[in-house]
Design an enzyme around this catalytic site. Structure first.
Site, PDB file in Angstrom:
ATOM      1  CG  HIS A  24      46.214  32.656  36.203  1.00  0.00           C
ATOM      2  ND1 HIS A  24      45.803  33.085  37.453  1.00  0.00           N
ATOM      3  CD2 HIS A  24      45.388  33.278  35.312  1.00  0.00           C
ATOM      4  CE1 HIS A  24      44.790  33.917  37.317  1.00  0.00           C
ATOM      5  NE2 HIS A  24      44.523  34.065  36.027  1.00  0.00           N
ATOM      6  CD  GLU A  25      45.850  33.624  31.615  1.00  0.00           C
ATOM      7  OE1 GLU A  25      44.616  33.425  31.495  1.00  0.00           O
ATOM      8  OE2 GLU A  25      46.316  34.672  32.101  1.00  0.00           O
ATOM      9  CG  HIS A  28      41.046  31.526  33.635  1.00  0.00           C
ATOM     10  ND1 HIS A  28      40.199  31.953  34.622  1.00  0.00           N
ATOM     11  CD2 HIS A  28      42.090  32.397  33.640  1.00  0.00           C
ATOM     12  CE1 HIS A  28      40.703  33.038  35.209  1.00  0.00           C
ATOM     13  NE2 HIS A  28      41.859  33.329  34.635  1.00  0.00           N
TER      14      HIS A  28
HETATM   15 ZN    ZN Z   1      42.982  34.932  35.086  1.00  0.00          ZN
END
Ligand code: ZN
Length: 217
Positions: A24-25, A28
């Site tokens: 997820h990170e 980004h």
């Molecule tokens: Zn996030």
């Protein structure tokens, strides 16, 4: 990349050792750099930032899938909770996950908006795998024709095509254009049906649902 300790449990659990949190990170970093020409400043509106959260969940979802597409829940380990950290599992069932384009009328927080986008992409993914099968070697062989490989190509191609601070409509259009560019539109109707199933059809606008698909689909 900055990771955090989660304090749902005692002792606290480190997000750096749960794959879906790391993915997820990291995603980004991918979406912020690929949208709008590498400025890192093109997911700034609430709607675009919400999709930023959605892409990050969707990439984690992609990584977790096997030969049979399953519902996906983010953050089960850091919370020690099978429900994870989002409001619903990502699912092809509208009962399990009822989020639709029109849900944006009442959602104002980026992660909540992201859930709508990630659930649409879960349905796009499931439709492509249903149409083209699933590759067990997708992480190391991007040349296959299977649905999970097609999905990831379109996911990344669309980031480069969409404008700075895209809306859901603009991001959907980028997926359609990405498929036209890479696959000569072979997946056009599969994509439209999946987006339209969650309200992002041809005539969707201003957070009003539409389930229309183009003529010929
Ligand atoms: Zn996030």
């Amino acid at each position: 990349m900055r990771m955090f300790l989660w304090d749902f449990t005692s002792p606290a659990r480190d997000g750096a050792i749960e794959n879906d949190i790391v993915i997820h990170e990291n995603t980004h970093g991918v979406t912020n750099r690929m949208t709008g020409g590498g400025t890192g400043r093109c997911l700034q509106t609430t709607e675009a930032g919400g999709m930023g959260e959605g892409w990050s969940d969707a990439m984690a979802d992609w990584n977790a899938q096997g030969a049979t597409t399953a519902d996906f829940v983010l953050g089960q380990w850091v919370t020690n909770n099978p429900a994870g950290i989002r409001s619903h599992p990502y699912s092809t069932s509208a009962t399990t996950n009822p989020l639709r384009y029109s849900s944006l009328k009442t959602l104002t927080e980026v992660h909540a908006i992201g859930e709508v986008w990630a659930n649409m992409l879960h349905n796009v993914y499931a439709s492509l795998v249903s149409a083209h099968g699933w590759s067990a070697t997708a992480r190391t062989n991007p040349d296959g024709t299977e649905g999970n490989i097609v999905f990831l190509h379109l996911f990344l191609d669309a980031l480069l095509l969409q404008p700075c601070n895209p809306t859901f409509i603009a991001a959907r259009n980028a997926w359609i254009q990405a498929d036209a560019n890479r696959y000569a539109g072979a997946n056009k109707c599969v994509l439209w049906h999946a987006f339209a199933s969650r309200g992002l059809g041809v005539n969707a606008a201003n957070h009003n649902d539409d389930s229309t698909v183009p003529a010929g689909c």
